[in-house]
Design a protein around this motif. Sequence first.
Motif, mmCIF file in Angstrom:
data_model
loop_
_atom_site.group_PDB
_atom_site.id
_atom_site.type_symbol
_atom_site.label_atom_id
_atom_site.label_comp_id
_atom_site.label_asym_id
_atom_site.label_seq_id
_atom_site.Cartn_x
_atom_site.Cartn_y
_atom_site.Cartn_z
ATOM 1 N N GLY A 25 0.819 -1.202 0.000
ATOM 2 C CA GLY A 25 0.000 0.000 0.000
ATOM 3 C C GLY A 25 0.857 1.258 0.000
ATOM 4 O O GLY A 25 2.002 1.254 0.466
ATOM 5 N N ILE A 26 0.310 2.349 -0.511
ATOM 6 C CA ILE A 26 1.056 3.604 -0.668
ATOM 7 C C ILE A 26 0.482 4.654 0.278
ATOM 8 O O ILE A 26 -0.731 4.888 0.309
ATOM 9 N N THR A 27 1.370 5.293 1.030
ATOM 10 C CA THR A 27 0.949 6.324 1.984
ATOM 11 C C THR A 27 0.836 7.691 1.313
ATOM 12 O O THR A 27 -0.154 8.398 1.472
ATOM 13 N N PHE A 28 1.869 8.085 0.563
ATOM 14 C CA PHE A 28 1.851 9.391 -0.114
ATOM 15 C C PHE A 28 2.836 9.360 -1.273
ATOM 16 O O PHE A 28 3.719 8.496 -1.353
ATOM 17 N N CYS A 29 2.679 10.348 -2.158
ATOM 18 C CA CYS A 29 3.628 10.552 -3.254
ATOM 19 C C CYS A 29 3.970 12.035 -3.336
ATOM 20 O O CYS A 29 3.096 12.901 -3.139
ATOM 21 N N GLU A 30 5.228 12.325 -3.645
ATOM 22 C CA GLU A 30 5.723 13.696 -3.704
ATOM 23 C C GLU A 30 6.182 14.028 -5.121
ATOM 24 O O GLU A 30 6.792 13.204 -5.796
ATOM 25 N N LEU A 31 5.897 15.236 -5.538
ATOM 26 C CA LEU A 31 6.311 15.719 -6.853
ATOM 27 C C LEU A 31 7.558 16.582 -6.706
ATOM 28 O O LEU A 31 7.589 17.514 -5.892
ATOM 29 N N SER A 49 -4.521 4.820 -4.355
ATOM 30 C CA SER A 49 -4.864 3.399 -4.497
ATOM 31 C C SER A 49 -3.977 2.772 -5.562
ATOM 32 O O SER A 49 -3.630 3.415 -6.564
ATOM 33 N N ASN A 50 -3.616 1.522 -5.352
ATOM 34 C CA ASN A 50 -2.738 0.829 -6.291
ATOM 35 C C ASN A 50 -3.294 0.845 -7.717
ATOM 36 O O ASN A 50 -4.438 0.450 -7.965
ATOM 37 N N GLY A 51 -2.458 1.328 -8.639
ATOM 38 C CA GLY A 51 -2.804 1.296 -10.055
ATOM 39 C C GLY A 51 -3.860 2.274 -10.497
ATOM 40 O O GLY A 51 -4.259 2.258 -11.661
ATOM 41 N N VAL A 52 -4.334 3.148 -9.606
ATOM 42 C CA VAL A 52 -5.377 4.115 -9.942
ATOM 43 C C VAL A 52 -4.731 5.477 -10.196
ATOM 44 O O VAL A 52 -3.883 5.933 -9.421
ATOM 45 N N THR A 53 -5.116 6.126 -11.287
ATOM 46 C CA THR A 53 -4.531 7.415 -11.641
ATOM 47 C C THR A 53 -4.835 8.471 -10.587
ATOM 48 O O THR A 53 -5.969 8.605 -10.131
ATOM 49 N N LYS A 54 -3.801 9.209 -10.220
ATOM 50 C CA LYS A 54 -3.903 10.275 -9.228
ATOM 51 C C LYS A 54 -3.310 11.542 -9.833
ATOM 52 O O LYS A 54 -2.405 11.472 -10.667
ATOM 53 N N CYS A 72 7.430 8.092 -4.067
ATOM 54 C CA CYS A 72 6.303 7.540 -3.321
ATOM 55 C C CYS A 72 6.799 6.738 -2.119
ATOM 56 O O CYS A 72 7.884 6.141 -2.148
ATOM 57 N N SER A 73 5.980 6.726 -1.062
ATOM 58 C CA SER A 73 6.310 6.003 0.168
ATOM 59 C C SER A 73 5.197 5.012 0.479
ATOM 60 O O SER A 73 4.007 5.357 0.419
ATOM 61 N N ASP A 74 5.584 3.776 0.826
ATOM 62 C CA ASP A 74 4.567 2.785 1.167
ATOM 63 C C ASP A 74 4.302 2.790 2.676
ATOM 64 O O ASP A 74 4.885 3.581 3.428
ATOM 65 N N THR A 75 3.441 1.897 3.132
ATOM 66 C CA THR A 75 3.040 1.886 4.544
ATOM 67 C C THR A 75 4.152 1.421 5.473
ATOM 68 O O THR A 75 4.038 1.557 6.691
ATOM 69 N N LEU A 76 5.237 0.877 4.905
ATOM 70 C CA LEU A 76 6.389 0.461 5.714
ATOM 71 C C LEU A 76 7.511 1.502 5.650
ATOM 72 O O LEU A 76 8.638 1.231 6.064
ATOM 73 N N ASN A 77 7.173 2.690 5.112
ATOM 74 C CA ASN A 77 8.114 3.815 4.994
ATOM 75 C C ASN A 77 9.246 3.561 4.005
ATOM 76 O O ASN A 77 10.294 4.216 4.068
ATOM 77 N N ASN A 78 9.038 2.628 3.101
ATOM 78 C CA ASN A 78 9.980 2.471 1.988
ATOM 79 C C ASN A 78 9.634 3.500 0.919
ATOM 80 O O ASN A 78 8.464 3.659 0.561
#
Length: 199
Positions: A25-31, A49-54, A72-78
């Motif tokens: 899962g993805i927590t946030f994405c930065e531009l 959401s996975n695979g959904v255009t944002k 982008c950062s996932d729920t495990l902070n990767n």
Amino acid sequence: IYPSNNQYISTKNLVINFSSTDSDGITFCELFGNFNGNFSYNQTVTGISNGVTKSFQQIFLQDGIYSYNINCSDTLNNTGFSPNNFTFTVDSVSPIVTISVGTVTGSQFITFNTSVSDTTATNCKFSIYNLAGTIDGGNENVSYNCNDTVTAAITGFASFNLRTYVTDSSLLQTITNTPFSISSGSSGGGGGGGGGTST
């Protein structure tokens, strides 16, 4: 992703779209981008959401060449960026076009030159219409090299309209209509030269 790498766009009001996937899962994405000159952080989006255009919030840009990337950062902070930056060009100005047409009395050929000014690559086509608004002969959407001198055959001695279509890399198009007439000359006399040239 939009804009894609090496894409040309004609709008200064840009909305960057993307999608991302992660099994955790993805927590946030930065531009990040060089929208203000330096390549730096711009904004963050959440609710991904996975695979959904944002989409990121709209950015206003001047004409120019830009690069961006998304982290982008996932729920495990990767966290992770795309392997390569994306580069695009904003070109909001239509081609500037000047047409000159040359005719010779007694000849059913014309020559014309298209002078094109634009910051990106251009594509040129022409059509020739008679006064009834129909295509003259085979002169419909004929491709030619911009800024070259072109010779075209006309089916008769009359008045016509030369229509040129100049399209740049951002798909901005300038359509120019140039009327011209060709004359058969006087009915008397023998096989002299072509007579005067008119533009």
